[in-house]
Design a protein around this motif. Structure first.
Motif, PDB file in Angstrom:
ATOM      1  N   LEU A  18     -22.143 -47.448 -42.216  1.00  0.00           N
ATOM      2  CA  LEU A  18     -22.728 -47.889 -40.950  1.00  0.00           C
ATOM      3  C   LEU A  18     -23.957 -47.058 -40.604  1.00  0.00           C
ATOM      4  O   LEU A  18     -24.985 -47.601 -40.184  1.00  0.00           O
ATOM      5  N   LEU A  19     -23.870 -45.759 -40.815  1.00  0.00           N
ATOM      6  CA  LEU A  19     -25.015 -44.880 -40.549  1.00  0.00           C
ATOM      7  C   LEU A  19     -26.186 -45.186 -41.475  1.00  0.00           C
ATOM      8  O   LEU A  19     -27.332 -45.276 -41.023  1.00  0.00           O
ATOM      9  N   PHE A  21     -26.910 -48.001 -43.145  1.00  0.00           N
ATOM     10  CA  PHE A  21     -27.520 -49.297 -42.831  1.00  0.00           C
ATOM     11  C   PHE A  21     -28.269 -49.256 -41.494  1.00  0.00           C
ATOM     12  O   PHE A  21     -29.319 -49.882 -41.344  1.00  0.00           O
ATOM     13  N   SER A  22     -27.740 -48.497 -40.539  1.00  0.00           N
ATOM     14  CA  SER A  22     -28.423 -48.375 -39.249  1.00  0.00           C
ATOM     15  C   SER A  22     -29.716 -47.583 -39.383  1.00  0.00           C
ATOM     16  O   SER A  22     -30.709 -47.883 -38.697  1.00  0.00           O
ATOM     17  N   ILE A  23     -29.731 -46.590 -40.236  1.00  0.00           N
ATOM     18  CA  ILE A  23     -30.971 -45.830 -40.480  1.00  0.00           C
ATOM     19  C   ILE A  23     -32.011 -46.734 -41.137  1.00  0.00           C
ATOM     20  O   ILE A  23     -33.192 -46.704 -40.767  1.00  0.00           O
ATOM     21  N   ILE A  24     -31.591 -47.553 -42.084  1.00  0.00           N
ATOM     22  CA  ILE A  24     -32.518 -48.499 -42.717  1.00  0.00           C
ATOM     23  C   ILE A  24     -33.065 -49.466 -41.665  1.00  0.00           C
ATOM     24  O   ILE A  24     -34.273 -49.717 -41.608  1.00  0.00           O
ATOM     25  N   GLU A  25     -32.185 -49.992 -40.829  1.00  0.00           N
ATOM     26  CA  GLU A  25     -32.597 -50.918 -39.772  1.00  0.00           C
ATOM     27  C   GLU A  25     -33.548 -50.234 -38.789  1.00  0.00           C
ATOM     28  O   GLU A  25     -34.534 -50.825 -38.349  1.00  0.00           O
ATOM     29  N   MET A  26     -33.263 -48.982 -38.457  1.00  0.00           N
ATOM     30  CA  MET A  26     -34.134 -48.240 -37.563  1.00  0.00           C
ATOM     31  C   MET A  26     -35.516 -48.053 -38.176  1.00  0.00           C
ATOM     32  O   MET A  26     -36.536 -48.237 -37.498  1.00  0.00           O
ATOM     33  N   VAL A  51     -37.600 -57.099 -31.826  1.00  0.00           N
ATOM     34  CA  VAL A  51     -37.732 -55.990 -32.782  1.00  0.00           C
ATOM     35  C   VAL A  51     -37.487 -54.666 -32.057  1.00  0.00           C
ATOM     36  O   VAL A  51     -36.814 -53.774 -32.579  1.00  0.00           O
ATOM     37  N   ARG A  52     -37.994 -54.552 -30.854  1.00  0.00           N
ATOM     38  CA  ARG A  52     -37.752 -53.340 -30.063  1.00  0.00           C
ATOM     39  C   ARG A  52     -36.279 -53.195 -29.699  1.00  0.00           C
ATOM     40  O   ARG A  52     -35.741 -52.096 -29.686  1.00  0.00           O
ATOM     41  N   TYR A  53     -35.637 -54.302 -29.388  1.00  0.00           N
ATOM     42  CA  TYR A  53     -34.203 -54.260 -29.091  1.00  0.00           C
ATOM     43  C   TYR A  53     -33.421 -53.806 -30.322  1.00  0.00           C
ATOM     44  O   TYR A  53     -32.487 -53.007 -30.212  1.00  0.00           O
ATOM     45  N   LEU A  54     -33.794 -54.284 -31.494  1.00  0.00           N
ATOM     46  CA  LEU A  54     -33.133 -53.840 -32.722  1.00  0.00           C
ATOM     47  C   LEU A  54     -33.361 -52.352 -32.957  1.00  0.00           C
ATOM     48  O   LEU A  54     -32.470 -51.657 -33.458  1.00  0.00           O
ATOM     49  N   LEU A  55     -34.526 -51.855 -32.600  1.00  0.00           N
ATOM     50  CA  LEU A  55     -34.783 -50.417 -32.701  1.00  0.00           C
ATOM     51  C   LEU A  55     -33.826 -49.648 -31.801  1.00  0.00           C
ATOM     52  O   LEU A  55     -33.220 -48.658 -32.215  1.00  0.00           O
ATOM     53  N   PHE A  56     -33.666 -50.118 -30.565  1.00  0.00           N
ATOM     54  CA  PHE A  56     -32.728 -49.474 -29.638  1.00  0.00           C
ATOM     55  C   PHE A  56     -31.303 -49.494 -30.175  1.00  0.00           C
ATOM     56  O   PHE A  56     -30.605 -48.477 -30.181  1.00  0.00           O
ATOM     57  N   VAL A  57     -30.830 -50.658 -30.629  1.00  0.00           N
ATOM     58  CA  VAL A  57     -29.450 -50.791 -31.088  1.00  0.00           C
ATOM     59  C   VAL A  57     -29.198 -49.932 -32.322  1.00  0.00           C
ATOM     60  O   VAL A  57     -28.140 -49.323 -32.459  1.00  0.00           O
ATOM     61  N   SER A  58     -30.173 -49.854 -33.200  1.00  0.00           N
ATOM     62  CA  SER A  58     -29.973 -49.023 -34.392  1.00  0.00           C
ATOM     63  C   SER A  58     -29.924 -47.539 -34.024  1.00  0.00           C
ATOM     64  O   SER A  58     -29.103 -46.797 -34.573  1.00  0.00           O
ATOM     65  N   ILE A  59     -30.753 -47.102 -33.093  1.00  0.00           N
ATOM     66  CA  ILE A  59     -30.698 -45.696 -32.655  1.00  0.00           C
ATOM     67  C   ILE A  59     -29.375 -45.422 -31.945  1.00  0.00           C
ATOM     68  O   ILE A  59     -28.745 -44.377 -32.178  1.00  0.00           O
ATOM     69  N   TRP A  60     -28.932 -46.338 -31.095  1.00  0.00           N
ATOM     70  CA  TRP A  60     -27.631 -46.219 -30.429  1.00  0.00           C
ATOM     71  C   TRP A  60     -26.530 -46.033 -31.473  1.00  0.00           C
ATOM     72  O   TRP A  60     -25.688 -45.147 -31.367  1.00  0.00           O
ATOM     73  N   THR A  61     -26.541 -46.872 -32.491  1.00  0.00           N
ATOM     74  CA  THR A  61     -25.497 -46.828 -33.512  1.00  0.00           C
ATOM     75  C   THR A  61     -25.547 -45.520 -34.292  1.00  0.00           C
ATOM     76  O   THR A  61     -24.504 -44.923 -34.579  1.00  0.00           O
ATOM     77  N   ILE A  62     -26.737 -45.062 -34.618  1.00  0.00           N
ATOM     78  CA  ILE A  62     -26.871 -43.811 -35.373  1.00  0.00           C
ATOM     79  C   ILE A  62     -26.319 -42.636 -34.564  1.00  0.00           C
ATOM     80  O   ILE A  62     -25.537 -41.826 -35.080  1.00  0.00           O
ATOM     81  N   LEU A  63     -26.715 -42.550 -33.318  1.00  0.00           N
ATOM     82  CA  LEU A  63     -26.290 -41.410 -32.497  1.00  0.00           C
ATOM     83  C   LEU A  63     -24.785 -41.409 -32.240  1.00  0.00           C
ATOM     84  O   LEU A  63     -24.112 -40.396 -32.470  1.00  0.00           O
ATOM     85  N   ILE A  64     -24.247 -42.523 -31.794  1.00  0.00           N
ATOM     86  CA  ILE A  64     -22.835 -42.559 -31.427  1.00  0.00           C
ATOM     87  C   ILE A  64     -21.941 -42.539 -32.674  1.00  0.00           C
ATOM     88  O   ILE A  64     -20.900 -41.873 -32.669  1.00  0.00           O
ATOM     89  N   SER A  65     -22.334 -43.202 -33.729  1.00  0.00           N
ATOM     90  CA  SER A  65     -21.537 -43.172 -34.967  1.00  0.00           C
ATOM     91  C   SER A  65     -21.462 -41.767 -35.538  1.00  0.00           C
ATOM     92  O   SER A  65     -20.434 -41.372 -36.086  1.00  0.00           O
ATOM     93  N   SER A  66     -22.547 -41.024 -35.414  1.00  0.00           N
ATOM     94  CA  SER A  66     -22.540 -39.635 -35.884  1.00  0.00           C
ATOM     95  C   SER A  66     -21.515 -38.814 -35.115  1.00  0.00           C
ATOM     96  O   SER A  66     -20.793 -37.998 -35.704  1.00  0.00           O
ATOM     97  N   VAL A  67     -21.440 -39.034 -33.821  1.00  0.00           N
ATOM     98  CA  VAL A  67     -20.455 -38.320 -32.995  1.00  0.00           C
ATOM     99  C   VAL A  67     -19.039 -38.675 -33.443  1.00  0.00           C
ATOM    100  O   VAL A  67     -18.189 -37.793 -33.597  1.00  0.00           O
TER     101      VAL A  67
END
Length: 168
Positions: A18-19, A21-26, A51-67
């Motif tokens: 998940l991290l 793929f989210s980094i690639i998407e970001m 595209v900006r919304y996808l940037l937000f969602v990918s950053i959200w996923t990266i940060l929270i998934s890491s936690v």
């Protein structure tokens, strides 16, 4: 218990995927955002916003998934590593990714055949953005289903939904 060892191995693998793929998407969405901002050549305001919304969602996923990944590896008995916490995070993120994937799909008209169209600049990148968005959504769907199954097992075991994904 066999399922606990499966979760101890599978959780870092699925959250790692998940991290990644989210980094690639970001990266793709950040590159597209930068190009659209620099050249003002976005095909429509809806593509720009999505595209900006996808940037937000990918950053959200990266940060929270890491936690969640770190909490699972370090403190598997914490609330963050519980079934209920995982369900809340995965369900919210699942909704965000479903909206993001559907929005970019609608913005580009379903699919883009880059060899036959000349409307969209960065056609290949938009295709990749759409594809990875749906891939992440599918991965989240499987993760959510597994957490639901694990929550039912935890509840039947008597631990409730606040119990950990694995026995301590």
């Amino acid at each position: 218990m066999a399922i606990d060892s499966f979760i101890r191995i599978g959780h870092p693998i699925t959250f790692g995927a998940l991290l990644v793929f989210s980094i690639i998407e970001m990266c793709i969405s950040a590159w597209l955002t930068a190009k659209y901002n620099a050249h003002h050549n976005y095909p429509s305001s809806s593509v720009k916003a999505r595209v900006r919304y996808l940037l937000f969602v990918s950053i959200w996923t990266i940060l929270i998934s890491s936690v969640y990944l770190v909490a699972f590896l370090v403190a598997s008995s914490s609330f963050v590593a519980s079934v209920a916490s995982h369900f809340i995070f995965l369900f919210l993120t699942w909704i965000l990714w479903l909206a993001a994937a559907a929005a970019i799909t609608a913005a580009v008209g379903g699919t883009l055949n880059c060899s036959t169209q000349d409307v969209f600049v960065y056609c290949g990148q938009l295709n990749a953005l759409e594809g990875f968005a749906w891939l992440i959504w599918v991965l989240l769907t499987f993760m959510l289903i597994f957490v639901l199954i694990r929550g039912i097992m935890s509840s039947k075991r008597g631990d409730g939904y606040g119990g950990g994904l694995v026995e301590a």
